[in-house]
Design an enzyme around this catalytic site. Structure first.
Site, PDB file in Angstrom:
ATOM      1  CB  SER A   1     -34.265  98.285 -15.814  1.00 38.97           C
ATOM      2  OG  SER A   1     -33.488  97.724 -14.781  1.00 38.97           O
TER       3      SER A   1
ATOM      4  N   GLY B   1     -28.322 104.763 -10.993  1.00 38.57           N
ATOM      5  CA  GLY B   1     -29.062 105.232 -12.169  1.00 38.57           C
ATOM      6  C   GLY B   1     -28.994 106.741 -12.314  1.00 38.57           C
TER       7      GLY B   1
ATOM      8  CD  GLU C   1     -33.135 106.950  -6.950  1.00 35.87           C
ATOM      9  OE1 GLU C   1     -33.284 106.457  -8.060  1.00 35.87           O
ATOM     10  OE2 GLU C   1     -32.207 106.633  -6.192  1.00 35.87           O
TER      11      GLU C   1
ATOM     12  CE  LYS D   1     -29.896  95.506  -9.369  1.00 32.15           C
ATOM     13  NZ  LYS D   1     -31.102  96.270  -9.445  1.00 32.15           N
TER      14      LYS D   1
HETATM   15  O1  LIG Z   1     -31.170 103.946  -7.690  1.00 31.00           O
HETATM   16  C1  LIG Z   1     -31.583 103.840  -8.812  1.00 31.00           C
HETATM   17  C2  LIG Z   1     -31.590 104.969  -9.775  1.00 31.00           C
HETATM   18  O2  LIG Z   1     -30.844 106.058  -9.315  1.00 31.00           O
HETATM   19  C3  LIG Z   1     -32.131 102.538  -9.309  1.00 31.00           C
HETATM   20  O3  LIG Z   1     -33.246 102.196  -8.538  1.00 31.00           O
HETATM   21  C4  LIG Z   1     -31.069 101.496  -9.182  1.00 31.00           C
HETATM   22  O4  LIG Z   1     -29.941 101.940  -9.912  1.00 31.00           O
HETATM   23  C5  LIG Z   1     -31.566 100.144  -9.714  1.00 31.00           C
HETATM   24  O5  LIG Z   1     -31.757 100.205 -11.096  1.00 31.00           O
HETATM   25  P1  LIG Z   1     -32.264  98.947 -11.924  1.00 31.00           P
HETATM   26  O6  LIG Z   1     -33.647  98.623 -11.482  1.00 31.00           O
HETATM   27  O7  LIG Z   1     -32.204  99.393 -13.359  1.00 31.00           O
HETATM   28  O8  LIG Z   1     -31.313  97.812 -11.655  1.00 31.00           O
END
Ligand SMILES: O=C(CO)[C@H](O)[C@H](O)COP(=O)(O)O
Length: 195
Positions: A58, A129, A135, A153
């Site tokens: 997101s 995610g 990634e 975070k």
């Molecule tokens: O690692 C990731 C996807 O694999 C995302 O960057 C991580 O989960 C953060 O997501 P968000 O910005 O929705 O909090």
């Protein structure tokens, strides 16, 4: 030095970057608006002619939106994006961002992505995610990696959020791998679970 701004910026050279505090007016910004402000700030690092790693989630979505907008306005030119997931690929294509892959562009100038956890030494948990492998490949091939996070975070130590630590495995004999992981984690109060 990192200040208590929300959001906080960090870059791959380990130097936190302060982002001006959101408007001092009485307007309250939602978490998503804060993510957008941080993501837009991250896109300040993007220059024309760059190969970009496009993150997933997101937060990263706002960065992709901004890159698309700047391309449309002619403020950025000759950008090549390498998406970290199918979802980001579809989103970037819908914004007419030219896309490629690591075979054609093995060196990435800059990647921008979110994260699930960040500790004070800037260790990260990523991948909740669901695009951990891509990634790691794309961001690992990047000369610079900008991570966008909000305060939710930030953790004292990795695992501090008590949420799952993503480990991506191949489907081949996944039960075998899950058992190996279970053994590695034995005694740490973790269980290996397929999501
Ligand atoms: O690692 C990731 C996807 O694999 C995302 O960057 C991580 O989960 C953060 O997501 P968000 O910005 O929705 O909090």
């Amino acid at each position: 030095m990192a200040r208590a701004y929300d959001p906080l910026f960090i870059t791959s050279d380990n130097s936190p970057i302060d982002v001006p505090s959101p408007s001092s007016s009485s307007m309250t910004l939602t978490k998503d608006e804060l993510k957008r402000i941080a993501a837009y700030k991250a896109v300040d690092f993007v220059k024309s002619n760059m190969v970009l790693g496009l993150g997933t989630g997101s937060t990263a979505k706002h960065a992709v939106d901004r890159i698309g907008e700047l391309l449309r306005q002619g403020k950025l030119e000759n950008i090549v994006g390498i998406p970290t997931s199918k979802k980001t690929q579809e989103h970037a294509l819908s914004l007419n961002i030219p896309l490629s892959d690591l075979d054609a562009h093995p060196v990435v100038d800059l990647s921008i992505d979110g994260a699930d956890e960040v500790d004070p030494r800037l260790n990260l948990v990523k991948g909740r995610g669901g695009s951990l492998l891509r990634e790691k490949m794309i961001e690992g091939a990047s000369k610079k990696f900008v991570v966008i996070v909000d305060e939710s975070k930030m953790v004292k130590h990795i695992g501090g959020s008590k949420m799952a630590l993503p480990v991506e495995i191949v489907p081949f004999c996944w039960k075998f791998t899950a058992e190996r992981l279970r053994r590695v984690m034995e005694g740490y109060g973790c269980e290996a679970r397929i999501r």
